[in-house]
Design a protein around this motif. Structure first.
Motif, PDB file in Angstrom:
ATOM      1  N   CYS A 123       0.828  -1.216   0.000  1.00 54.38           N
ATOM      2  CA  CYS A 123       0.000   0.000   0.000  1.00 54.38           C
ATOM      3  C   CYS A 123       0.855   1.257   0.000  1.00 54.38           C
ATOM      4  CB  CYS A 123      -0.930   0.014   1.212  1.00 54.38           C
ATOM      5  SG  CYS A 123      -2.269  -1.184   1.153  1.00 54.38           S
ATOM      6  N   LEU A 124       1.890   1.263   0.831  1.00 58.21           N
ATOM      7  CA  LEU A 124       2.752   2.442   0.923  1.00 58.21           C
ATOM      8  C   LEU A 124       3.493   2.696  -0.390  1.00 58.21           C
ATOM      9  CD1 LEU A 124       4.211   2.014   4.527  1.00 58.21           C
ATOM     10  CD2 LEU A 124       2.557   3.733   3.742  1.00 58.21           C
ATOM     11  N   ALA A 125       3.859   1.623  -1.094  1.00 57.34           N
ATOM     12  CA  ALA A 125       4.548   1.787  -2.380  1.00 57.34           C
ATOM     13  C   ALA A 125       3.642   2.468  -3.403  1.00 57.34           C
ATOM     14  CB  ALA A 125       5.014   0.425  -2.901  1.00 57.34           C
ATOM     15  N   VAL A 126       2.394   1.994  -3.505  1.00 51.52           N
ATOM     16  CA  VAL A 126       1.441   2.600  -4.446  1.00 51.52           C
ATOM     17  C   VAL A 126       1.058   4.004  -3.970  1.00 51.52           C
ATOM     18  CG1 VAL A 126      -0.822   2.352  -5.533  1.00 51.52           C
ATOM     19  CG2 VAL A 126       0.582   0.334  -5.117  1.00 51.52           C
ATOM     20  N   TYR A 127       0.912   4.170  -2.667  1.00 51.14           N
ATOM     21  CA  TYR A 127       0.585   5.476  -2.069  1.00 51.14           C
ATOM     22  C   TYR A 127       1.657   6.504  -2.434  1.00 51.14           C
ATOM     23  CZ  TYR A 127      -1.462   8.481   1.598  1.00 51.14           C
ATOM     24  OH  TYR A 127      -2.089   9.487   2.282  1.00 51.14           O
ATOM     25  N   LEU A 128       2.916   6.099  -2.296  1.00 45.16           N
ATOM     26  CA  LEU A 128       4.035   6.995  -2.618  1.00 45.16           C
ATOM     27  C   LEU A 128       4.065   7.321  -4.103  1.00 45.16           C
ATOM     28  CD1 LEU A 128       6.595   8.490  -1.764  1.00 45.16           C
ATOM     29  CD2 LEU A 128       7.866   6.348  -2.067  1.00 45.16           C
ATOM     30  N   LEU A 129       3.827   6.326  -4.959  1.00 42.42           N
ATOM     31  CA  LEU A 129       3.815   6.562  -6.400  1.00 42.42           C
ATOM     32  C   LEU A 129       2.731   7.568  -6.777  1.00 42.42           C
ATOM     33  CD1 LEU A 129       4.680   5.906  -9.310  1.00 42.42           C
ATOM     34  CD2 LEU A 129       3.055   4.000  -9.270  1.00 42.42           C
ATOM     35  N   ALA A 130       1.512   7.360  -6.268  1.00 42.12           N
ATOM     36  CA  ALA A 130       0.416   8.283  -6.578  1.00 42.12           C
ATOM     37  C   ALA A 130       0.711   9.683  -6.059  1.00 42.12           C
ATOM     38  CB  ALA A 130      -0.887   7.756  -5.974  1.00 42.12           C
ATOM     39  N   THR A 131       1.352   9.770  -4.904  1.00 43.06           N
ATOM     40  CA  THR A 131       1.719  11.071  -4.343  1.00 43.06           C
ATOM     41  C   THR A 131       2.730  11.779  -5.225  1.00 43.06           C
ATOM     42  OG1 THR A 131       1.328  10.288  -2.077  1.00 43.06           O
ATOM     43  CG2 THR A 131       2.713  12.240  -2.334  1.00 43.06           C
ATOM     44  N   LEU A 132       3.764  11.057  -5.651  1.00 44.46           N
ATOM     45  CA  LEU A 132       4.799  11.657  -6.492  1.00 44.46           C
ATOM     46  C   LEU A 132       4.258  12.107  -7.837  1.00 44.46           C
ATOM     47  CD1 LEU A 132       7.781   9.214  -5.764  1.00 44.46           C
ATOM     48  CD2 LEU A 132       7.472  11.553  -4.927  1.00 44.46           C
ATOM     49  N   VAL A 133       3.353  11.313  -8.421  1.00 44.64           N
ATOM     50  CA  VAL A 133       2.748  11.701  -9.699  1.00 44.64           C
ATOM     51  C   VAL A 133       1.916  12.968  -9.526  1.00 44.64           C
ATOM     52  CG1 VAL A 133       1.055  11.036 -11.452  1.00 44.64           C
ATOM     53  CG2 VAL A 133       2.757   9.378 -10.674  1.00 44.64           C
ATOM     54  N   ALA A 134       1.169  13.067  -8.447  1.00 45.98           N
ATOM     55  CA  ALA A 134       0.362  14.267  -8.190  1.00 45.98           C
ATOM     56  C   ALA A 134       1.260  15.479  -7.978  1.00 45.98           C
ATOM     57  CB  ALA A 134      -0.524  14.042  -6.977  1.00 45.98           C
TER      58      ALA A 134
ATOM     59  N   ARG B 278       0.146  19.547  -8.101  1.00 46.11           N
ATOM     60  CA  ARG B 278      -1.182  19.609  -7.509  1.00 46.11           C
ATOM     61  C   ARG B 278      -1.153  20.006  -6.036  1.00 46.11           C
ATOM     62  NH1 ARG B 278      -3.612  21.174 -11.126  1.00 46.11           N
ATOM     63  NH2 ARG B 278      -5.385  21.091  -9.701  1.00 46.11           N
ATOM     64  N   GLY B 279       0.004  19.960  -5.384  1.00 45.43           N
ATOM     65  CA  GLY B 279       0.077  20.307  -3.975  1.00 45.43           C
ATOM     66  C   GLY B 279      -0.153  19.095  -3.088  1.00 45.43           C
ATOM     67  N   MET B 280       0.302  19.204  -1.826  1.00 42.92           N
ATOM     68  CA  MET B 280       0.254  18.050  -0.930  1.00 42.92           C
ATOM     69  C   MET B 280      -1.170  17.646  -0.566  1.00 42.92           C
ATOM     70  SD  MET B 280       1.566  15.587   0.606  1.00 42.92           S
ATOM     71  CE  MET B 280       3.301  15.897   0.300  1.00 42.92           C
ATOM     72  N   GLN B 281      -2.097  18.589  -0.431  1.00 44.58           N
ATOM     73  CA  GLN B 281      -3.471  18.227  -0.067  1.00 44.58           C
ATOM     74  C   GLN B 281      -4.102  17.342  -1.137  1.00 44.58           C
ATOM     75  OE1 GLN B 281      -6.019  21.335   1.768  1.00 44.58           O
ATOM     76  NE2 GLN B 281      -4.277  22.708   1.457  1.00 44.58           N
ATOM     77  N   GLU B 282      -4.004  17.767  -2.393  1.00 49.00           N
ATOM     78  CA  GLU B 282      -4.570  16.971  -3.480  1.00 49.00           C
ATOM     79  C   GLU B 282      -3.803  15.663  -3.653  1.00 49.00           C
ATOM     80  OE1 GLU B 282      -5.452  19.008  -7.137  1.00 49.00           O
ATOM     81  OE2 GLU B 282      -5.761  20.911  -6.086  1.00 49.00           O
TER      82      GLU B 282
END
Length: 309
Positions: A73-84, A89-93
């Protein structure tokens, strides 16, 4: 594949029925909200209490399952965060998009469907990953949004996280069931009948509510919603499969349950959080709609692959 698809079809047909009823005007937003509250606070809680009351916590608790699921989960979470963040898009989005990428509809769809398809032995692993979703990621999104807005973690925000956990009926019902199981007491027959009858309403009620809630979802920001749906339906189960089958191997049946649950569409409570904080609710709405529609095909594919393997 066809056999699994036919087994899952009634569940998605129930979702479709709820959608048709809401779109046809027979089931308005207020009715949908009331049904969702009934399922969330009463029917699903009764089902979770009954399931967990029959479990032995120390027999169910498997840190390999927890750690491998959390790592994926953390791996996919980090990937989606980095792409955003790369899209500025900023940290909130980014926090909301990352939540969309890893939080599936385990409570309303996964537990009813997978327990029926895979048997009651699936309950233990499902409750473990549901607890990870509720405790870790429901807290993480609040913390990240608060830090992005205020630049620091206020005591009031931490208090809000804590209260949100202890007031969540799914956490309360699971904890109460495990505590009852640990006591060694037997639930009196009338009380057991009450819990069974109330819990039986969870599956049709939850599925109908999912469909009805989709009726007011829009497909705006379609490109981003497709990317996030891809994360949830493909990348998330693939990452969980890698950690559970290769990196931190777990018992095959438990791996089947957790990988199948990881393939579920985006959970509706992510939209509630996005709407509450006013951060990208339309994006989340579109992701829920698209991922739910596509999951009619992808979820049976994942379960069929696991069953065949």
């Amino acid at each position: 594949m066809l056999a699994v698809f036919l087994q899952t079809l009634p569940f998605f047909a129930m979702i479709g029925l709820g959608y048709a009823a809401a779109r046809g005007g027979m089931f308005g937003p207020e009715a949908t909200s009331a049904l969702t509250k009934f399922v969330f606070y009463f029917a699903l809680s009764a089902m979770l209490f009954r399931f967990s009351a029959d479990l032995d916590l120390w027999a169910v608790l498997d840190w390999d399952i927890v750690s491998s699921y959390l790592l994926a989960c953390l791996a996919v979470y980090l990937l989606a965060t980095l792409v955003a963040l790369a899209r500025r898009r900023g940290m909130q989005e980014a926090a909301v998009e990352a939540q969309v990428a890893v939080i599936g509809n385990t409570g309303f769809l996964g537990i009813p469907m997978l327990v029926m398809l895979l048997g009651e032995a699936a309950i233990g692993p499902l409750l473990l990953i549901l607890s990870v979703d509720l405790i870790v990621f429901s807290s993480l999104i609040v913390i990240l949004i608060t830090l992005a807005r205020d630049g620091r973690m206020r005591p009031s925000a931490l208090r809000s996280v804590g209260l949100g956990l202890v007031r969540n009926p799914m956490i309360v019902s699971i904890s109460a069931g495990l505590a009852w199981s640990a006591s060694g007491w037997t639930l009196p027959a009338p009380a057991m009948s009450f819990v069974v009858i109330l819990g039986a309403a969870a599956t049709p009620g939850a599925l109908f509510a999912i469909g009805a809630s989709l009726a007011d979802k829009s497909a705006e920001r379609i490109e981003v919603a497709i990317w996030l749906s891809f994360c949830k339906l493909v990348l998330h189960p693939a990452a969980v499969a890698f950690t559970m089958l290769v990196l931190i191997p777990v018992e095959p049946f438990a791996a089947t349950v957790v990988i199948s649950a990881s393939a579920l569409p985006v959970a509706g409570n992510v939209y509630i959080l996005a709407q509450h904080y006013g951060v990208a609710p339309q994006r989340v709405s579109a992701s829920i709609l698209i991922s739910t529609l596509v999951s009619v095909v992808t979820v049976p594919m994942v379960i069929a692959w696991l069953s065949g393997g």
